[in-house]
Design a protein around this motif. Sequence first.
Motif, PDB file in Angstrom:
ATOM      1  N   ILE A   1       0.854  -1.179   0.000  1.00  0.00           N
ATOM      2  CA  ILE A   1       0.000   0.000   0.000  1.00  0.00           C
ATOM      3  C   ILE A   1       0.895   1.236   0.000  1.00  0.00           C
ATOM      4  N   GLN A   2       0.828   2.018  -1.029  1.00  0.00           N
ATOM      5  CA  GLN A   2       1.708   3.180  -1.148  1.00  0.00           C
ATOM      6  C   GLN A   2       1.133   4.366  -0.376  1.00  0.00           C
ATOM      7  N   ASN A   3       2.019   5.193   0.136  1.00  0.00           N
ATOM      8  CA  ASN A   3       1.728   6.419   0.873  1.00  0.00           C
ATOM      9  C   ASN A   3       1.070   6.181   2.234  1.00  0.00           C
ATOM     10  N   ALA A   4       0.684   4.973   2.532  1.00  0.00           N
ATOM     11  CA  ALA A   4       0.090   4.691   3.840  1.00  0.00           C
ATOM     12  C   ALA A   4       0.848   3.570   4.522  1.00  0.00           C
ATOM     13  N   GLY A   5       2.023   3.235   4.012  1.00  0.00           N
ATOM     14  CA  GLY A   5       2.792   2.094   4.503  1.00  0.00           C
ATOM     15  C   GLY A   5       3.113   2.160   5.982  1.00  0.00           C
ATOM     16  N   LEU A   6       3.562   3.326   6.447  1.00  0.00           N
ATOM     17  CA  LEU A   6       3.933   3.458   7.855  1.00  0.00           C
ATOM     18  C   LEU A   6       2.737   3.202   8.762  1.00  0.00           C
ATOM     19  N   PHE A   7       1.622   3.824   8.481  1.00  0.00           N
ATOM     20  CA  PHE A   7       0.453   3.688   9.346  1.00  0.00           C
ATOM     21  C   PHE A   7      -0.131   2.272   9.287  1.00  0.00           C
ATOM     22  N   ILE A   8      -0.191   1.719   8.080  1.00  0.00           N
ATOM     23  CA  ILE A   8      -0.715   0.357   7.948  1.00  0.00           C
ATOM     24  C   ILE A   8       0.212  -0.632   8.640  1.00  0.00           C
ATOM     25  N   MET A   9       1.533  -0.456   8.440  1.00  0.00           N
ATOM     26  CA  MET A   9       2.497  -1.360   9.080  1.00  0.00           C
ATOM     27  C   MET A   9       2.433  -1.238  10.594  1.00  0.00           C
ATOM     28  N   LEU A  10       2.269  -0.032  11.088  1.00  0.00           N
ATOM     29  CA  LEU A  10       2.149   0.178  12.530  1.00  0.00           C
ATOM     30  C   LEU A  10       0.908  -0.529  13.070  1.00  0.00           C
ATOM     31  N   ILE A  11      -0.184  -0.390  12.373  1.00  0.00           N
ATOM     32  CA  ILE A  11      -1.431  -1.049  12.798  1.00  0.00           C
ATOM     33  C   ILE A  11      -1.277  -2.569  12.745  1.00  0.00           C
ATOM     34  N   VAL A  12      -0.646  -3.077  11.674  1.00  0.00           N
ATOM     35  CA  VAL A  12      -0.448  -4.522  11.545  1.00  0.00           C
ATOM     36  C   VAL A  12       0.400  -5.050  12.693  1.00  0.00           C
ATOM     37  N   MET A  13       1.507  -4.378  12.988  1.00  0.00           N
ATOM     38  CA  MET A  13       2.388  -4.842  14.063  1.00  0.00           C
ATOM     39  C   MET A  13       1.705  -4.718  15.427  1.00  0.00           C
ATOM     40  N   LEU A  14       0.950  -3.652  15.634  1.00  0.00           N
ATOM     41  CA  LEU A  14       0.220  -3.510  16.898  1.00  0.00           C
ATOM     42  C   LEU A  14      -0.831  -4.607  17.067  1.00  0.00           C
ATOM     43  N   VAL A  15      -1.542  -4.920  15.993  1.00  0.00           N
ATOM     44  CA  VAL A  15      -2.557  -5.975  16.066  1.00  0.00           C
ATOM     45  C   VAL A  15      -1.895  -7.320  16.368  1.00  0.00           C
ATOM     46  N   ILE A  16      -0.761  -7.598  15.705  1.00  0.00           N
ATOM     47  CA  ILE A  16      -0.052  -8.850  15.970  1.00  0.00           C
ATOM     48  C   ILE A  16       0.354  -8.932  17.440  1.00  0.00           C
ATOM     49  N   MET A  17       0.902  -7.844  17.954  1.00  0.00           N
ATOM     50  CA  MET A  17       1.359  -7.864  19.348  1.00  0.00           C
ATOM     51  C   MET A  17       0.196  -7.905  20.333  1.00  0.00           C
ATOM     52  N   ILE A  18      -0.893  -7.222  20.024  1.00  0.00           N
ATOM     53  CA  ILE A  18      -2.052  -7.251  20.920  1.00  0.00           C
ATOM     54  C   ILE A  18      -2.657  -8.648  20.972  1.00  0.00           C
ATOM     55  N   VAL A  19      -2.777  -9.288  19.818  1.00  0.00           N
ATOM     56  CA  VAL A  19      -3.304 -10.662  19.790  1.00  0.00           C
ATOM     57  C   VAL A  19      -2.381 -11.589  20.577  1.00  0.00           C
ATOM     58  N   ALA A  20      -1.070 -11.444  20.373  1.00  0.00           N
ATOM     59  CA  ALA A  20      -0.123 -12.280  21.122  1.00  0.00           C
ATOM     60  C   ALA A  20      -0.193 -11.986  22.611  1.00  0.00           C
ATOM     61  N   ALA A  21      -0.383 -10.734  22.974  1.00  0.00           N
ATOM     62  CA  ALA A  21      -0.489 -10.377  24.391  1.00  0.00           C
ATOM     63  C   ALA A  21      -1.744 -10.985  25.010  1.00  0.00           C
ATOM     64  N   ILE A  22      -2.823 -10.994  24.266  1.00  0.00           N
ATOM     65  CA  ILE A  22      -4.062 -11.587  24.780  1.00  0.00           C
ATOM     66  C   ILE A  22      -3.912 -13.097  24.909  1.00  0.00           C
ATOM     67  N   VAL A  23      -3.295 -13.726  23.899  1.00  0.00           N
ATOM     68  CA  VAL A  23      -3.132 -15.180  23.917  1.00  0.00           C
ATOM     69  C   VAL A  23      -2.203 -15.618  25.046  1.00  0.00           C
ATOM     70  N   THR A  24      -1.081 -14.920  25.209  1.00  0.00           N
ATOM     71  CA  THR A  24      -0.110 -15.330  26.228  1.00  0.00           C
ATOM     72  C   THR A  24      -0.403 -14.742  27.600  1.00  0.00           C
ATOM     73  N   GLY A  25      -1.169 -13.661  27.649  1.00  0.00           N
ATOM     74  CA  GLY A  25      -1.459 -13.024  28.928  1.00  0.00           C
ATOM     75  C   GLY A  25      -0.377 -12.075  29.390  1.00  0.00           C
ATOM     76  N   SER A  26       0.567 -11.755  28.516  1.00  0.00           N
ATOM     77  CA  SER A  26       1.671 -10.893  28.915  1.00  0.00           C
ATOM     78  C   SER A  26       2.098 -10.007  27.759  1.00  0.00           C
ATOM     79  N   GLY A  27       2.060  -8.701  27.965  1.00  0.00           N
ATOM     80  CA  GLY A  27       2.523  -7.767  26.948  1.00  0.00           C
ATOM     81  C   GLY A  27       4.029  -7.860  26.742  1.00  0.00           C
ATOM     82  N   ASN A  28       4.765  -8.128  27.831  1.00  0.00           N
ATOM     83  CA  ASN A  28       6.210  -8.284  27.712  1.00  0.00           C
ATOM     84  C   ASN A  28       6.570  -9.489  26.861  1.00  0.00           C
ATOM     85  N   ALA A  29       5.881 -10.597  27.073  1.00  0.00           N
ATOM     86  CA  ALA A  29       6.172 -11.801  26.292  1.00  0.00           C
ATOM     87  C   ALA A  29       5.898 -11.557  24.816  1.00  0.00           C
ATOM     88  N   ALA A  30       4.820 -10.869  24.512  1.00  0.00           N
ATOM     89  CA  ALA A  30       4.501 -10.574  23.118  1.00  0.00           C
ATOM     90  C   ALA A  30       5.568  -9.674  22.495  1.00  0.00           C
TER      91      ALA A  30
END
Length: 159
Positions: free
Chosen positions: A95-124
């Motif tokens: 996605i051009q011109n929106a790469g930073l924001f989309i990538m930030l959202i993608v990485m945040l979603v990945i980490m939030i899902v991992a934090a919910i699954v593992t129960g720890s934000g540090n582990a994610a």
Amino acid sequence: MLPLGLLIGLSPLVYKAIKLNLVTAIIVSLIIALVVDIATRRDFKQCCKDSQAIFEGMGKVFTSTVSFIVCAEMLALGLNKIGGISTMIQAAASIQNAGLFIMLIVMLVIMIVAAIVTGSGNAAFFAFSPLLPEAASSVGIPTLALAVPVSSLPVLPVR
């Protein structure tokens, strides 16, 4: 408070002759506390027995924290092996011109899902932070542009 005082007082900004790391500061503080306890109580056996509770508590916290980090690492490895992470990174990078924001959202979603699954934000964070340089380079931004917002995730309470 004693380890914190030692770390600040013996930091390179204050005193450069002694280099002190966190583990050493904690051990020195435990020894100082044990000596003070022995001097005030005058019962060596009881002081040693009471100080054993510190090590038992550290062991309990260590095992739960390490197990969370191992679970998050396995989740990250599994997602990497099936190509899920690289697919999301490539889709966000396309996605051009929106790469930073989309990538930030993608990485945040990945980490939030991992934090919910593992129960720890540090582990994610520890499990998925190695992916940040690849994700940042795919959209042509510095790694810090992704690392700084995503690193605030471990502060959020998950439970």
